[in-house]
Each structure stands twice: as structure tokens, then as C-alpha cells.
Design a protein around this motif. Structure first.
Motif, PDB file in Angstrom:
ATOM      1  N   GLN A   1      34.561 -16.755 -19.842  1.00  0.00           N
ATOM      2  CA  GLN A   1      33.694 -16.743 -21.023  1.00  0.00           C
ATOM      3  C   GLN A   1      32.883 -15.458 -21.120  1.00  0.00           C
ATOM      4  OE1 GLN A   1      31.740 -20.600 -20.534  1.00  0.00           O
ATOM      5  NE2 GLN A   1      33.264 -21.571 -21.854  1.00  0.00           N
ATOM      6  N   GLU A   2      32.649 -14.814 -19.982  1.00  0.00           N
ATOM      7  CA  GLU A   2      31.954 -13.519 -20.002  1.00  0.00           C
ATOM      8  C   GLU A   2      32.878 -12.406 -20.505  1.00  0.00           C
ATOM      9  OE1 GLU A   2      30.200 -10.218 -16.837  1.00  0.00           O
ATOM     10  OE2 GLU A   2      30.629 -12.258 -16.154  1.00  0.00           O
ATOM     11  N   LYS A   3      34.110 -12.378 -19.992  1.00  0.00           N
ATOM     12  CA  LYS A   3      35.053 -11.315 -20.363  1.00  0.00           C
ATOM     13  C   LYS A   3      35.755 -11.603 -21.683  1.00  0.00           C
ATOM     14  CE  LYS A   3      34.560  -8.941 -16.495  1.00  0.00           C
ATOM     15  NZ  LYS A   3      33.988  -7.565 -16.478  1.00  0.00           N
ATOM     16  N   GLY A   4      35.974 -12.892 -21.976  1.00  0.00           N
ATOM     17  CA  GLY A   4      36.640 -13.285 -23.212  1.00  0.00           C
ATOM     18  C   GLY A   4      38.106 -13.601 -23.008  1.00  0.00           C
ATOM     19  N   THR A   5      38.598 -14.555 -23.772  1.00  0.00           N
ATOM     20  CA  THR A   5      40.002 -14.958 -23.664  1.00  0.00           C
ATOM     21  C   THR A   5      40.947 -13.840 -24.086  1.00  0.00           C
ATOM     22  OG1 THR A   5      39.881 -15.953 -25.870  1.00  0.00           O
ATOM     23  CG2 THR A   5      39.494 -17.405 -23.997  1.00  0.00           C
ATOM     24  N   GLU A   6      40.499 -12.983 -24.986  1.00  0.00           N
ATOM     25  CA  GLU A   6      41.343 -11.881 -25.457  1.00  0.00           C
ATOM     26  C   GLU A   6      41.696 -10.928 -24.319  1.00  0.00           C
ATOM     27  OE1 GLU A   6      43.270  -9.674 -28.668  1.00  0.00           O
ATOM     28  OE2 GLU A   6      42.387 -11.667 -28.616  1.00  0.00           O
ATOM     29  N   GLN A   7      40.678 -10.514 -23.574  1.00  0.00           N
ATOM     30  CA  GLN A   7      40.934  -9.591 -22.470  1.00  0.00           C
ATOM     31  C   GLN A   7      41.777 -10.248 -21.393  1.00  0.00           C
ATOM     32  OE1 GLN A   7      37.546  -7.512 -20.731  1.00  0.00           O
ATOM     33  NE2 GLN A   7      38.595  -7.365 -18.759  1.00  0.00           N
ATOM     34  N   CYS A   8      41.484 -11.497 -21.082  1.00  0.00           N
ATOM     35  CA  CYS A   8      42.216 -12.206 -20.031  1.00  0.00           C
ATOM     36  C   CYS A   8      43.702 -12.262 -20.352  1.00  0.00           C
ATOM     37  CB  CYS A   8      41.636 -13.611 -19.872  1.00  0.00           C
ATOM     38  SG  CYS A   8      42.483 -14.637 -18.663  1.00  0.00           S
ATOM     39  N   THR A   9      44.035 -12.704 -21.559  1.00  0.00           N
ATOM     40  CA  THR A   9      45.450 -12.832 -21.920  1.00  0.00           C
ATOM     41  C   THR A   9      46.109 -11.472 -22.085  1.00  0.00           C
ATOM     42  OG1 THR A   9      44.745 -13.144 -24.220  1.00  0.00           O
ATOM     43  CG2 THR A   9      45.264 -15.115 -22.956  1.00  0.00           C
ATOM     44  N   ASN A  10      45.388 -10.516 -22.658  1.00  0.00           N
ATOM     45  CA  ASN A  10      45.961  -9.168 -22.814  1.00  0.00           C
ATOM     46  C   ASN A  10      46.285  -8.546 -21.467  1.00  0.00           C
ATOM     47  OD1 ASN A  10      45.881  -9.230 -25.586  1.00  0.00           O
ATOM     48  ND2 ASN A  10      44.028  -7.994 -25.785  1.00  0.00           N
ATOM     49  N   ASP A  11      45.381  -8.716 -20.498  1.00  0.00           N
ATOM     50  CA  ASP A  11      45.625  -8.160 -19.163  1.00  0.00           C
ATOM     51  C   ASP A  11      46.841  -8.805 -18.518  1.00  0.00           C
ATOM     52  OD1 ASP A  11      43.423  -6.542 -19.484  1.00  0.00           O
ATOM     53  OD2 ASP A  11      42.114  -7.682 -18.134  1.00  0.00           O
ATOM     54  N   PHE A  12      46.978 -10.108 -18.697  1.00  0.00           N
ATOM     55  CA  PHE A  12      48.141 -10.799 -18.136  1.00  0.00           C
ATOM     56  C   PHE A  12      49.433 -10.294 -18.772  1.00  0.00           C
ATOM     57  CE2 PHE A  12      51.246 -14.300 -18.486  1.00  0.00           C
ATOM     58  CZ  PHE A  12      51.490 -14.518 -17.135  1.00  0.00           C
ATOM     59  N   LEU A  13      49.470 -10.230 -20.071  1.00  0.00           N
ATOM     60  CA  LEU A  13      50.688  -9.798 -20.758  1.00  0.00           C
ATOM     61  C   LEU A  13      51.021  -8.341 -20.443  1.00  0.00           C
ATOM     62  CD1 LEU A  13      50.114 -11.574 -24.194  1.00  0.00           C
ATOM     63  CD2 LEU A  13      51.720 -12.233 -22.376  1.00  0.00           C
ATOM     64  N   GLN A  14      49.992  -7.527 -20.246  1.00  0.00           N
ATOM     65  CA  GLN A  14      50.242  -6.136 -19.859  1.00  0.00           C
ATOM     66  C   GLN A  14      50.859  -6.079 -18.472  1.00  0.00           C
ATOM     67  OE1 GLN A  14      49.691  -3.426 -22.008  1.00  0.00           O
ATOM     68  NE2 GLN A  14      51.031  -2.483 -20.472  1.00  0.00           N
ATOM     69  N   MET A  15      50.385  -6.940 -17.554  1.00  0.00           N
ATOM     70  CA  MET A  15      50.971  -7.012 -16.215  1.00  0.00           C
ATOM     71  C   MET A  15      52.438  -7.404 -16.290  1.00  0.00           C
ATOM     72  SD  MET A  15      52.126  -9.352 -13.754  1.00  0.00           S
ATOM     73  CE  MET A  15      51.399 -10.894 -14.303  1.00  0.00           C
ATOM     74  N   VAL A  16      52.765  -8.383 -17.116  1.00  0.00           N
ATOM     75  CA  VAL A  16      54.155  -8.810 -17.266  1.00  0.00           C
ATOM     76  C   VAL A  16      55.027  -7.634 -17.691  1.00  0.00           C
ATOM     77  CG1 VAL A  16      55.713 -10.285 -18.617  1.00  0.00           C
ATOM     78  CG2 VAL A  16      53.558 -11.214 -17.744  1.00  0.00           C
ATOM     79  N   THR A  17      54.505  -6.832 -18.613  1.00  0.00           N
ATOM     80  CA  THR A  17      55.249  -5.662 -19.082  1.00  0.00           C
ATOM     81  C   THR A  17      55.334  -4.591 -18.009  1.00  0.00           C
ATOM     82  OG1 THR A  17      54.585  -6.069 -21.370  1.00  0.00           O
ATOM     83  CG2 THR A  17      55.299  -3.838 -20.815  1.00  0.00           C
ATOM     84  N   ASP A  18      54.196  -4.264 -17.405  1.00  0.00           N
ATOM     85  CA  ASP A  18      54.153  -3.183 -16.410  1.00  0.00           C
ATOM     86  C   ASP A  18      55.023  -3.488 -15.196  1.00  0.00           C
ATOM     87  OD1 ASP A  18      52.410  -1.854 -18.063  1.00  0.00           O
ATOM     88  OD2 ASP A  18      50.603  -2.357 -16.902  1.00  0.00           O
ATOM     89  N   GLN A  19      55.049  -4.763 -14.782  1.00  0.00           N
ATOM     90  CA  GLN A  19      55.813  -5.150 -13.602  1.00  0.00           C
ATOM     91  C   GLN A  19      57.273  -5.461 -13.925  1.00  0.00           C
ATOM     92  OE1 GLN A  19      54.616  -5.240 -10.319  1.00  0.00           O
ATOM     93  NE2 GLN A  19      52.918  -4.137 -11.268  1.00  0.00           N
TER      94      GLN A  19
END
Length: 300
Positions: free
Chosen positions: A199-217
Motif C-alpha cells: 500500500q505504500e509503494k502501490g499496486t502499479e509499481q508492484c505489478t510493473n516490477d514483476f512483469l519487468q522481471m518476467v521480461t528481463d529474465q
């Protein structure tokens, strides 16, 4: 009929301790409950697959120090075979539990196909070893098991340990803040967003970071685990381990709106909603209204 969706029923309750002597956990009835309250009718899946679980028991495996380990392993292998076959079809699988121990079989199926990420939405970390468990239930240890922690009987089925690499896992929504409870996940390489951090960072950042990891890896895809106890207790009290606070539907929907339509999403499991704890279906119907909208919008 929706040619973009399949439903798989894995109604195992083997990962949970009996709520009281002689009473089975009611999560085994979740597929029938959702069907009876319109979930299937609204989704109109192309196919529905069902795998009957072993009979419920409270057997303690003194070697692995968990309950029902042999039955859970046997069921996981059957799950993996069924899910592997369903994944060969085009429709997106919505997997209905059952308790969280069904993650093991689903994880095995994916590991056999390649390298996958896991977005783990849960009101608990489920990342503990048997010595910290008060129940011996695998449903409270499933994230630890699928990332390789615990007895090899469970963590290294068919020599596939780990089923998910820690760095490819996002654990999102925990609100059990006891220091001893969260210490193991803090010491891991899992990306950990407890409720406060989310709730501090926001759902947008959380999901974006995850999806970026999926792409990067360059992962082959990712899987979504949704334990309904990630939701606020006021809107989803029909769970075995209630805890104050939790996600709103707006927050959950925003996460799923980002994940479900993604080209790398390969499936989602729904666990822990106990019909016995929602006899009027008041909470179930609100859940169905939100989930069917998310799934239909993502898989048109």
C-alpha cells in the motif's frame, strides 16, 4: 462457451488441519459452491476438468513433519499430469481448489515445461518450515515447498527442485507481521511485498516490477496464486485463518487487470474460500462478481 477459458477443479483439503475433531475443512466443496452461485455460468468455460483428491485424513508424517505428505505428493503428480495436458490447449486455465497445497502439483507441471515466475497473492507468506508450523498443514508451507525449502519428499518430486526460483517469485499481501514468522522470507531472495509495503509503494509499481522481471529474465511465463484470504477480512471472512485488514477489491482488481491479460500469464489458481463459513453466499457472490469481470475482460 468461452473458447479462451478452461476450468480445472482440484478440490483437495489435505493441506489443512481439521477445524474440529471429525470435521473436514469445507474448501473441498469450493468448485461445487462456485458453480452453484453462478461463477461457471458467467465464465462459460470451454471445458471443465476435475481431479478427485485422496480421502481426507490427519495423518502426520514423522519424517517430513507435515500432515498427509504421501497423499499430497500422489495428488500433486496427478495434478501435474492433468495440468500439463490442459496447458497444451489454447484456453487459459482457471484452477479451483481446495487449499493452497494444490500449488505444488501446479508448480511441478510448470517446471517440467520450463522456467516460470510466480505472483503469490496471499494474506500469509506460507513460507515456513515444519518446525514453525502450529498445525503441520502443508497449506501454510506451500510457498516454502515450491521454492525448495522443507523435506525432499515434497520439495524435490521427480528431481525438479526448486519448482520456482526464489528470485522469480513475488509474495504479495501478507499481514502476519510477527518477527519469527516473517524472518524466513526476509532472509530469502523472494520479492516480498507485505500489505503495508504494497500500500505504500502501490499496486502499479508492484505489478510493473514483476512483469519487468518476467521480461528481463526471459521466463517462459508466470502463474498467479490467489488465496482469497489476501482480501480484507470485512469482505472475505470465509477462510480458515482470519486476520484483520487486507486488500480491497479495488486493489486486487487493479493487480489482476495488469496480470491476467499479459501474454506470459499461463494460469491462475483460487484457494481457501470455505463454503461452510459463508452459508448465505453473501461474500462468495461479491467475490464472483469481481473475479468474473476480471477474467472475462482479460480473456475476451
Amino acid at each position: 462457451m468461452n473458447n479462451r477459458i478452461n476450468i480445472i477443479e482440484f478440490p483437495s483439503n489435505l493441506g489443512l488441519k481439521a477445524p474440529e475433531p471429525g470435521v473436514e475443512p469445507g474448501v473441498k466443496n469450493l468448485p461445487d459452491w462456485l458453480r452453484g452461485n453462478g461463477f461457471y455460468q458467467q465464465l462459460k468455460p470451454k471445458n471443465i476438468y476435475t481431479l478427485a483428491p485422496p480421502s481426507y485424513s490427519m495423518n502426520m508424517d514423522t519424517e517430513a513433519r507435515v500432515r498427509n505428505s504421501d497423499a499430497i505428493i500422489a495428488y500433486a503428480k496427478q495434478q501435474a499430469e492433468m495440468l500439463d495436458n490442459v496447458l497444451d490447449e489454447a484456453p487459459f486455465p482457471i484452477i479451483i481448489g481446495g487449499d493452497c497445497s494444490i500449488l505444488i502439483g501446479n508448480a511441478i507441471a510448470l517446471k517440467k515445461r520450463g522456467n516460470y515466475g510466480l505472483f503469490f497473492l496471499d494474506g500469509h507468506t506460507d513460507f515456513i518450515l515444519p518446525e514453525l508450523s502450529q498445525t503441520g498443514g502443508v497449506a501454510g508451507m506451500d510457498l516454502a515447498v515450491v521454492t525448495g525449502h522443507g523435506h525432499p519428499k515434497l520439495t524435490d518430486i521427480d528431481g525438479l527442485k526448486p519448482y520456482f526460483r526464489e528470485e522469480h517469485v513475488w509474495c504479495v499481501g501478507n499481514r502476519e507481521y510477527d518477527k519469527d514468522y516473517v524472518a524466513p522470507i526476509l532472509d530469502s531472495n523472494i520479492h516480498y511485498y507485505d500489505l503495508e509495503r504494497l500500500q505504500e509503494k502501490g499496486t502499479e509499481q508492484c505489478t510493473n516490477d514483476f512483469l519487468q522481471m518476467v521480461t528481463d529474465q526471459k521466463l517462459d511465463g508466470f502463474f498467479i496464486h490467489l488465496d482469497v484470504d489476501v482480501l480484507d477480512d470485512g469482505i472475505m471472512p470465509a477462510v480458515d485463518s482470519r486476520t484483520h485488514d487486507g486488500l480491497t477489491y479495488a486493489e486486487l482488481n487493479h493487480i489482476l487487470e495488469k496480470l491476467l491479460p499479459h501474454k506470459k500469464a499461463v494460469g491462475m489458481e483460487i484457494t481457501i474460500l470455505d463454503p461452510d463459513r459463508d452459508p448465505s453466499a453473501e461474500y462468495t457472490k461479491e467475490f464472483i462478481a469481481n473475479m468474473t469481470k476480471n477474467i472475462r475482460n482479460a480473456r475476451r
